[in-house]
Design an enzyme around this catalytic site. Structure first.
Site: not given
Length: 322
Positions: A155, A197
């Site tokens: 992420e 992500k």
């Protein structure tokens, strides 16, 4: 559902709720026990505190998720700390003892993990050093996850705070993605076995010029196509300071306009854009539980519709879902 204890407590405090272990556990139980949650949610990211908790009848949350065929994930970084020598920039921590922690999480039922690196656009930031350092941490984490049998969710997030333009967000996001996947190659991470992500491309929250839904969708997909390998099996967008409605609208525009043109499915991994209206409805009061769960059902149904490009604003009030 992986907010740190300080973050979760801050949200409780803002609504006048008790900042306790008991209240946090009750809140997570409210979310997980929402009827038919598995119709729209396929995975849940827990924090360490929640991972070991149970609902009122003693059933562990991780077992509840398994019964619902929802994949259990775990946040394993320990937060972003000041990067020495680079004022205002952050380096995510948590590699110490990570191999052993991952092995425990896997044996207890986790099947994926998450690590967040955060970047803020400013004058001269993020620096190349900040980007490279965080990218290397992400790659080491990802390699350790795969060694232990867990799917790493990587992420890298460009936060929306600031006055930057949409183009500046695109420029920085592309620099970050390029560095991250370079480090993945260097650390022999199996790209087919990870999930990206990341943020949509957005102008800063204080930007002088806003951007339309279609412009955001086009810019986001264009930049991803340039810098994310086609073999990556999926991209999950974070909501990153967007309102619930904005997050759904923009996800819908991405899938409606570009789903057929991209090599990866593009889904959602929203936290605040799903949970904040739920929390504001619940307020820690038992009498509000059903209403709060109805709000959760609405939000996840809107986002499920957006995956097919079928979301429209009337759903927000009418509860009409495809």
């Amino acid at each position: 559902m992986d907010e740190s204890i300080p973050t979760c407590n801050a949200r409780f405090k803002a609504l006048g709720m008790a900042e306790t272990v008991k209240m946090r556990r009750r809140y997570r139980e409210l979310l997980l026990c929402t009827p038919d949650i598995n119709h729209s949610i396929s995975g849940v990211i827990l924090c360490d505190e929640t991972f070991s908790q149970s609902r009122d009848d003693g059933k562990k949350f991780i077992d509840l998720l398994s019964d619902l065929n929802i994949i259990c994930g775990i946040k394993v970084d320990t937060g972003a700390k000041d990067l020495a020598g680079f004022p205002g920039e952050k380096l995510t921590q948590g590699l110490d003892g990570l191999r052993e922690r991952l092995q425990i999480y896997w044996h207890e039922g986790a099947r994926f993990a998450k690590w967040r690196a955060v970047f803020k656009i400013g004058v001269g930031t993020p620096s190349d050093t900040c980007i490279a350092s965080n990218a290397q941490q992400l790659a080491i984490y990802a390699a350790l996850c795969q060694e232990c049998g867990l799917v790493p969710v990587i992420e890298p997030e460009i936060v929306v705070d600031g006055a930057h333009t949409l183009q500046q967000c695109a420029d920085v996001s592309e620099r970050v993605w390029e560095s991250v996947f370079h480090q993945m190659h260097l650390h022999r991470v199996f790209l087919e076995g990870l999930i990206l992500k990341t943020n949509m491309l957005l102008p800063g929250s204080d930007a002088a010029v806003s951007a339309g839904v279609n412009e955001i969708a086009a810019s986001t997909v264009e930049s991803l196509l340039r810098h994310v390998p086609a073999c990556v099996p999926g991209i999950a967008f974070l909501s990153g300071g967007q309102t619930p409605e904005q997050a759904s609208q923009r996800l819908n525009a991405i899938n409606a306009g570009y789903k057929a043109l991209t090599p990866w499915p593009m889904t959602f991994s929203f936290s605040r854009a799903i949970q904040q209206p739920v929390l504001a409805t619940w307020l820690g009061l038992e009498n509000n539980s059903v209403a709060a769960q109805q709000v959760l059902s609405l939000r996840i149904s809107c986002n499920k519709a957006a995956l097919k490009g079928n979301y429209h604003s009337a759903m927000e009030s009418a509860g009409l879902f495809n």
